[in-house]
Design a protein around this motif. Structure first.
Motif, mmCIF file in Angstrom:
data_model
loop_
_atom_site.group_PDB
_atom_site.id
_atom_site.type_symbol
_atom_site.label_atom_id
_atom_site.label_comp_id
_atom_site.label_asym_id
_atom_site.label_seq_id
_atom_site.Cartn_x
_atom_site.Cartn_y
_atom_site.Cartn_z
ATOM 1 N N LEU A 47 21.721 22.741 7.400
ATOM 2 C CA LEU A 47 20.471 23.206 7.999
ATOM 3 C C LEU A 47 20.695 23.658 9.438
ATOM 4 O O LEU A 47 20.168 24.699 9.847
ATOM 5 N N ALA A 48 21.471 22.924 10.202
ATOM 6 C CA ALA A 48 21.743 23.320 11.586
ATOM 7 C C ALA A 48 22.406 24.698 11.632
ATOM 8 O O ALA A 48 22.041 25.545 12.461
ATOM 9 N N ALA A 49 23.351 24.941 10.742
ATOM 10 C CA ALA A 49 24.016 26.247 10.693
ATOM 11 C C ALA A 49 23.030 27.341 10.314
ATOM 12 O O ALA A 49 23.020 28.420 10.920
ATOM 13 N N ALA A 50 22.191 27.083 9.322
ATOM 14 C CA ALA A 50 21.189 28.072 8.918
ATOM 15 C C ALA A 50 20.179 28.313 10.033
ATOM 16 O O ALA A 50 19.739 29.448 10.248
ATOM 17 N N ALA A 51 19.832 27.271 10.748
ATOM 18 C CA ALA A 51 18.845 27.389 11.821
ATOM 19 C C ALA A 51 19.335 28.320 12.922
ATOM 20 O O ALA A 51 18.593 29.211 13.364
ATOM 21 N N ILE A 52 20.544 28.149 13.370
ATOM 22 C CA ILE A 52 21.043 28.985 14.459
ATOM 23 C C ILE A 52 21.275 30.420 13.978
ATOM 24 O O ILE A 52 21.136 31.374 14.744
ATOM 25 N N ALA A 53 21.560 30.582 12.691
ATOM 26 C CA ALA A 53 21.850 31.919 12.147
ATOM 27 C C ALA A 53 20.654 32.556 11.440
ATOM 28 O O ALA A 53 20.765 33.675 10.945
ATOM 29 N N HIS A 54 19.516 31.895 11.411
ATOM 30 C CA HIS A 54 18.414 32.372 10.569
ATOM 31 C C HIS A 54 17.910 33.766 10.916
ATOM 32 O O HIS A 54 17.382 34.455 10.058
ATOM 33 N N ASP A 55 18.079 34.213 12.144
ATOM 34 C CA ASP A 55 17.570 35.527 12.554
ATOM 35 C C ASP A 55 18.669 36.558 12.842
ATOM 36 O O ASP A 55 18.403 37.578 13.476
#
Length: 187
Positions: A47-55
């Motif tokens: 989730l942390a990886a997806a959060a920083i890369a989500h945009d």
């Protein structure tokens, strides 16, 4: 935290200079994801990886369909070779299914499914508690801000308007899970 560090470096390289507000927002989404770690167990780093890369789909290098969630997921998958689960979380974050339907891109979104409901809830919570410039914000107020920014004729306005009840339900489920985990730790 190797995956999160990798995603952080990638997102920073794509967003920090060219889209500084988007980078500030992404950093707050990342910090929100880190705060959810106790409730996510083994999926906390994902989730942390997806959060920083989500945009990252807003970065010029990633733009393809014009729907940043799909564009980001495709960029992560095709150009970077990222974990399929990471790509799925990015693809399905926040109002993506509604926006994809509005744009005729539901098939493109389906490339990344099925979505994992708990992780989609979590990324949505993180996104909706982070302002466009990286401040903490109430999720309901964040949705008002999005609607005001885009206006009724825009696809994002229509998608967010339709998605609003579900988006707030996602936030509520995450808040409930956080409270349960907190209570378990106290007991």
């Amino acid at each position: 935290m190797k995956l999160a560090k990798w995603a952080h470096d990638l997102a920073e390289s794509l967003l920090a200079e060219s889209l500084p507000d988007r980078w500030a927002h992404s950093q707050r989404v990342y910090w929100q994801a880190l705060a959810l770690a106790p409730a996510l167990g083994d999926d906390a780093e994902l989730l942390a990886a997806a959060a920083i890369a989500h945009d990252v789909g807003y970065a010029l290098e990633a733009v393809d369909t014009g729907q940043h969630m799909i564009d980001g997921a495709r960029y992560l998958r095709d150009a970077i070779g990222a974990d399929p689960r990471l790509c799925s979380i990015v693809a399905f974050h926040t109002s993506s299914p509604w926006e994809a339907a509005e744009l005729g891109l539901s098939q493109a979104l389906a490339e990344f499914g099925p979505a994992e409901p708990e992780l989609v809830d979590a990324i949505t919570y993180c996104d909706l508690t982070s302002s466009p410039i990286g401040q903490l914000v109430d999720p309901a107020m964040r949705l008002v801000e999005v609607l005001d920014r885009y206006g009724p004729e825009h696809v994002v306005f229509r998608a967010v308007s339709a998605a609003r009840p579900e988006l707030l339900s996602r936030v509520g489920r995450v808040q409930q899970r956080r409270a349960e985990v907190s209570q378990e730790r106290i007991s």
